[in-house]
Design a protein around this motif. Structure first.
Motif: not given
Length: 145
Positions: A18-24, A97-99, A114-117, A134-138
């Protein structure tokens, strides 16, 4: 039994995403001859720490990983484990990431990041035997008045 068709077991730690950046975000896919599997192991680099995420039966593994994932091959057996850059493919590198969350789909553990955007990527099984898609949802949040 819990709410699943099996007792879902979480192994390893609970990543502090939570609150961290996904680097890879890397997937390790297996190829044997002409047969290619969807990445059954996924590796996330968050704040310089690798995490390995995978399933084995009813167990969902979320583990600290000491090094970057590596490709491997045994050409004489026509066996290859190749890296797939999911972060680049899905344009998720650098996103906050939000979690994460987990559950069961098609009788197999699934995992969502889950992502902040508002984006969410879920690793799931279509055939009931390991992660196969995989499934990507917005998601958009509506503020009702």
């Amino acid at each position: 039994m819990g709410p699943y068709d099996f007792d879902l077991i979480l192994r390893g730690g609970e990543p502090p995403f939570t609150g961290k950046v996904l680097e890879q975000l890397m997937g390790l896919e297996y190829r044997f001859g002409d047969h290619v599997t969807f990445p059954d192991q996924v590796f996330a680099l968050v704040e310089g720490q690798w995490w390995r995420m995978m399933i084995d039966g009813p167990m969902l593994y979320l583990q600290h990983w000491d090094q970057a994932p590596e490709a491997c091959e045994i050409p004489e057996e026509d066996m290859f484990w190749l890296l797939r850059d999911l972060g680049e493919e899905l344009s998720l590198r650098g996103e906050t990431l939000t979690g994460w969350s987990y559950g069961e789909r098609n009788h197999v553990p699934s995992l969502s990041l889950n992502f902040q955007n508002g984006r969410q990527v879920t690793f799931l099984s279509i055939d009931g035997d390991g992660w196969s898609s995989l499934e990507v949802t917005r998601w958009e949040i509506s503020h009702l008045k």
